[in-house]
Design a protein around this motif. Sequence first.
Motif, PDB file in Angstrom:
ATOM      1  N   PHE A 254      14.879  70.316  66.926  1.00 16.51           N
ATOM      2  CA  PHE A 254      14.914  71.769  66.717  1.00 16.51           C
ATOM      3  C   PHE A 254      13.492  72.285  66.718  1.00 16.51           C
ATOM      4  O   PHE A 254      12.587  71.631  66.202  1.00 16.51           O
ATOM      5  CB  PHE A 254      15.606  72.148  65.400  1.00 16.51           C
ATOM      6  CG  PHE A 254      15.895  73.625  65.312  1.00 16.51           C
ATOM      7  CD1 PHE A 254      16.888  74.204  66.087  1.00 16.51           C
ATOM      8  CD2 PHE A 254      15.126  74.459  64.492  1.00 16.51           C
ATOM      9  CE1 PHE A 254      17.138  75.572  66.043  1.00 16.51           C
ATOM     10  CE2 PHE A 254      15.376  75.831  64.445  1.00 16.51           C
ATOM     11  CZ  PHE A 254      16.391  76.377  65.220  1.00 16.51           C
ATOM     12  N   ASP A 255      13.309  73.462  67.315  1.00 16.83           N
ATOM     13  CA  ASP A 255      11.981  74.077  67.367  1.00 16.83           C
ATOM     14  C   ASP A 255      12.056  75.486  66.796  1.00 16.83           C
ATOM     15  O   ASP A 255      12.393  76.433  67.502  1.00 16.83           O
ATOM     16  CB  ASP A 255      11.475  74.107  68.817  1.00 16.83           C
ATOM     17  CG  ASP A 255      10.121  74.811  68.936  1.00 16.83           C
ATOM     18  OD1 ASP A 255       9.438  74.982  67.895  1.00 16.83           O
ATOM     19  OD2 ASP A 255       9.753  75.171  70.075  1.00 16.83           O
ATOM     20  N   ALA A 256      11.761  75.585  65.482  1.00 13.53           N
ATOM     21  CA  ALA A 256      11.719  76.915  64.857  1.00 13.53           C
ATOM     22  C   ALA A 256      10.386  77.606  65.131  1.00 13.53           C
ATOM     23  O   ALA A 256      10.214  78.781  64.815  1.00 13.53           O
ATOM     24  CB  ALA A 256      11.937  76.780  63.353  1.00 13.53           C
ATOM     25  N   ILE A 261       6.431  81.312  63.589  1.00  9.83           N
ATOM     26  CA  ILE A 261       7.892  81.152  63.672  1.00  9.83           C
ATOM     27  C   ILE A 261       8.522  81.988  64.788  1.00  9.83           C
ATOM     28  O   ILE A 261       8.047  83.090  65.100  1.00  9.83           O
ATOM     29  CB  ILE A 261       8.546  81.465  62.308  1.00  9.83           C
ATOM     30  CG1 ILE A 261       9.986  80.932  62.264  1.00  9.83           C
ATOM     31  CG2 ILE A 261       8.471  82.969  62.007  1.00  9.83           C
ATOM     32  CD1 ILE A 261      10.522  80.813  60.855  1.00  9.83           C
ATOM     33  N   LYS A 262       9.569  81.455  65.378  1.00  9.83           N
ATOM     34  CA  LYS A 262      10.315  82.173  66.417  1.00  9.83           C
ATOM     35  C   LYS A 262      11.261  83.173  65.768  1.00  9.83           C
ATOM     36  O   LYS A 262      11.586  83.062  64.588  1.00  9.83           O
ATOM     37  CB  LYS A 262      11.143  81.189  67.253  1.00  9.83           C
ATOM     38  CG  LYS A 262      10.347  80.266  68.136  1.00  9.83           C
ATOM     39  CD  LYS A 262      11.283  79.461  69.036  1.00  9.83           C
ATOM     40  CE  LYS A 262      10.544  78.442  69.875  1.00  9.83           C
ATOM     41  NZ  LYS A 262       9.601  79.038  70.839  1.00  9.83           N
ATOM     42  N   THR A 263      11.711  84.111  66.564  1.00  8.96           N
ATOM     43  CA  THR A 263      12.692  85.090  66.072  1.00  8.96           C
ATOM     44  C   THR A 263      13.916  85.054  66.981  1.00  8.96           C
ATOM     45  O   THR A 263      13.924  84.373  68.005  1.00  8.96           O
ATOM     46  CB  THR A 263      12.101  86.512  66.099  1.00  8.96           C
ATOM     47  OG1 THR A 263      11.570  86.746  67.405  1.00  8.96           O
ATOM     48  CG2 THR A 263      11.004  86.669  65.062  1.00  8.96           C
ATOM     49  N   GLU A 304      11.220  67.441  64.417  1.00 10.86           N
ATOM     50  CA  GLU A 304      11.772  68.773  64.193  1.00 10.86           C
ATOM     51  C   GLU A 304      10.621  69.682  63.761  1.00 10.86           C
ATOM     52  O   GLU A 304       9.868  69.345  62.845  1.00 10.86           O
ATOM     53  CB  GLU A 304      12.851  68.703  63.104  1.00 10.86           C
ATOM     54  CG  GLU A 304      13.477  70.056  62.836  1.00 10.86           C
ATOM     55  CD  GLU A 304      14.653  69.964  61.874  1.00 10.86           C
ATOM     56  OE1 GLU A 304      15.789  70.161  62.329  1.00 10.86           O
ATOM     57  OE2 GLU A 304      14.437  69.715  60.673  1.00 10.86           O
ATOM     58  N   ASN A 305      10.490  70.833  64.427  1.00  7.50           N
ATOM     59  CA  ASN A 305       9.379  71.747  64.148  1.00  7.50           C
ATOM     60  C   ASN A 305       9.874  72.884  63.254  1.00  7.50           C
ATOM     61  O   ASN A 305      10.378  73.895  63.744  1.00  7.50           O
ATOM     62  CB  ASN A 305       8.835  72.295  65.476  1.00  7.50           C
ATOM     63  CG  ASN A 305       7.563  73.115  65.310  1.00  7.50           C
ATOM     64  OD1 ASN A 305       6.829  72.963  64.322  1.00  7.50           O
ATOM     65  ND2 ASN A 305       7.286  73.985  66.280  1.00  7.50           N
ATOM     66  N   VAL A 306       9.788  72.669  61.931  1.00 11.88           N
ATOM     67  CA  VAL A 306      10.233  73.696  60.971  1.00 11.88           C
ATOM     68  C   VAL A 306       9.102  73.980  59.977  1.00 11.88           C
ATOM     69  O   VAL A 306       7.938  73.699  60.265  1.00 11.88           O
ATOM     70  CB  VAL A 306      11.543  73.255  60.274  1.00 11.88           C
ATOM     71  CG1 VAL A 306      12.700  73.224  61.277  1.00 11.88           C
ATOM     72  CG2 VAL A 306      11.397  71.905  59.588  1.00 11.88           C
ATOM     73  N   THR A 331       1.311  76.894  66.311  1.00 12.15           N
ATOM     74  CA  THR A 331       2.212  75.788  65.933  1.00 12.15           C
ATOM     75  C   THR A 331       3.465  75.745  66.805  1.00 12.15           C
ATOM     76  O   THR A 331       4.217  74.773  66.765  1.00 12.15           O
ATOM     77  CB  THR A 331       2.652  75.896  64.461  1.00 12.15           C
ATOM     78  OG1 THR A 331       3.382  77.123  64.292  1.00 12.15           O
ATOM     79  CG2 THR A 331       1.445  75.895  63.524  1.00 12.15           C
ATOM     80  N   ASP A 332       3.709  76.819  67.558  1.00 12.84           N
ATOM     81  CA  ASP A 332       4.879  76.849  68.430  1.00 12.84           C
ATOM     82  C   ASP A 332       4.604  76.154  69.776  1.00 12.84           C
ATOM     83  O   ASP A 332       5.517  75.937  70.565  1.00 12.84           O
ATOM     84  CB  ASP A 332       5.325  78.303  68.651  1.00 12.84           C
ATOM     85  CG  ASP A 332       6.763  78.395  69.106  1.00 12.84           C
ATOM     86  OD1 ASP A 332       7.459  77.349  69.102  1.00 12.84           O
ATOM     87  OD2 ASP A 332       7.200  79.516  69.451  1.00 12.84           O
ATOM     88  N   ALA A 333       3.342  75.827  70.038  1.00 12.25           N
ATOM     89  CA  ALA A 333       3.028  75.042  71.242  1.00 12.25           C
ATOM     90  C   ALA A 333       3.038  73.562  70.836  1.00 12.25           C
ATOM     91  O   ALA A 333       2.049  72.845  70.983  1.00 12.25           O
ATOM     92  CB  ALA A 333       1.688  75.463  71.827  1.00 12.25           C
ATOM     93  N   GLU A 334       4.194  73.127  70.294  1.00 12.64           N
ATOM     94  CA  GLU A 334       4.300  71.789  69.705  1.00 12.64           C
ATOM     95  C   GLU A 334       4.711  70.725  70.722  1.00 12.64           C
ATOM     96  O   GLU A 334       4.457  69.545  70.521  1.00 12.64           O
ATOM     97  CB  GLU A 334       5.303  71.812  68.541  1.00 12.64           C
ATOM     98  CG  GLU A 334       6.785  71.628  68.908  1.00 12.64           C
ATOM     99  CD  GLU A 334       7.328  72.719  69.822  1.00 12.64           C
ATOM    100  OE1 GLU A 334       6.777  73.843  69.813  1.00 12.64           O
ATOM    101  OE2 GLU A 334       8.298  72.439  70.558  1.00 12.64           O
ATOM    102  N   GLY A 335       5.340  71.172  71.813  1.00  5.64           N
ATOM    103  CA  GLY A 335       5.842  70.194  72.790  1.00  5.64           C
ATOM    104  C   GLY A 335       4.700  69.380  73.368  1.00  5.64           C
ATOM    105  O   GLY A 335       4.768  68.148  73.455  1.00  5.64           O
TER     106      GLY A 335
HETATM  107 MN    MN Z   1       7.659  75.750  70.400  1.00  2.38          MN
END
Ligand code: MN
Length: 493
Positions: A254-256, A261-263, A304-306, A331-335
Amino acid sequence: MTSWHTLMMVSHETPSTTALFAARGSGEIIGADPQRPRASAAIRSADFAPDQGRWLDIVGDDALPRLLVVGTGAEGTDTTERWLAAGGHLVDAMRTLRIASVRLPGCDDLGGPDALQSLLTGALLHSYRLEQGRSDAVPGFQPERLVINSADMVHAEEAQRVSEAINRARAWVEQPANLLTPAVFADEAASALERHGVSVRVLGPAELEELGTGALLAVGRSSEHEPRMVIAEWRGDPAREGWDAAFVGKGLTFDAGGLNIKTRPIIEKMKFDMGGAASVLGAIELAASRKARTNIVVIVPMAENVIDGRSARPGDVVRSLAGLTVEIVNTDAEGRLVLADGITYAIENYAPAYVVDIATLTGMIAGVLHEEFAGLYASDAGLANALMRAGEVAGEPLWRMPLSASQDYLVDSAVADVSNFGAVGFLGVGGGSSTAGAKFLERFAHGTKWAHIDIAGTAWATRRTARSGPGATGFGVFLLDRWLAGLESGLGD
Ligand code: MN
Ligand code: BES
Ligand code: ZN
């Protein structure tokens, strides 16, 4: 346990319904089935147009079977695609008409083994439904069986072998993130692959800490579902020492987004963020199940990115497995972070001739290429061309994107060796561009022939295709297997 419904192929049953096919062109029933004259008369009197997605239900009596005529569209168009799609429409007809079991014409009647195999593959891929935790596991009427000649069972087995790996990948992608955690995913991957003679190791958080996968750990640290790294080896040519290829798949269950944080409505799609992982696991399953004479390894960093108090903060600097320090600007560029450690692990431990990573990396690639093409970035033209050829054969096409030295600055950082987002604030896209993702990964793959495939647009379909309905597509499974097959016959370079 992730499970799904699909059709079975049998040869010993006598169902009350026979399926026949008709193409636009001749307007005649395809093949030499004994029921042909009756079906031909019926399609003429009903003025039936045998387009894809249309069917004619011809009711029988005690002596005559019920006939189901399925349209296959215009003759002369791509035969594989036409039969795949017709297989899907056959399944739709069975669902709509509540027919559990039909007999199919033989391979000779349909025009050969390739036609039958595509038809069966299309039917198996379209009959797929994830079994979920509601009271009826798969709602609605689901067809059960296709009855084929016993002489045709070998073609059925081939269709079954390929579609099983693709359907398993799709089921993983569709499985909710509370059920498919990194630990569960790693276990399920191991049991799916070990059956085929693939040897699998799973590294847990303590081993990853010991190893020094600081980028993967920075992403996964804040989740109660801790990271894993799956390493799966297929040595199909043990006489040769080296490793032909490593496949690295992004396995974010999961990638929050983390603190960035994503919306909605994007966040609720993010159980699909292990699509790359599912693809490489499916590809090695296919390679092993056909006893491919190649030596390949699959590396799957899972996390899991939470968010919690241990989350990576924007601006943190972490040390990757390669030793390069990374500024986590976003932090959303986690891949790219988890892939970096996966790629390093592959290169340091296996020195493979090729590294191919595949990932749901950037929303931007979906904006550019939509659902039809995955983005391809490659350091090597021979590898790029071989992958594009494989994509065409597999019906999973790639579009090559630029990767040039003039874009090196995209991943410059003022405080670390490399930035996961790009420090430069130029107009528009910033590090969100798929180019920046590829430029980042390139830093970890340097010295090896490497390609990156961005499947953020193709891993999930909103529309029906010849191979899938809406939902997870399994994009990449067959593509990577076909690339390997090319490599085996010396065409991979
Ligand atoms: Mn991401
Ligand atoms: N898993 C996402 C990619 C993604 C985003 C797929 C939207 C489908 C739809 C990835 O981890 C991500 O969040 N990418 C960011 C990158 C950005 C923060 C540099 C994106 O694409 O917005
Ligand atoms: Zn992601």
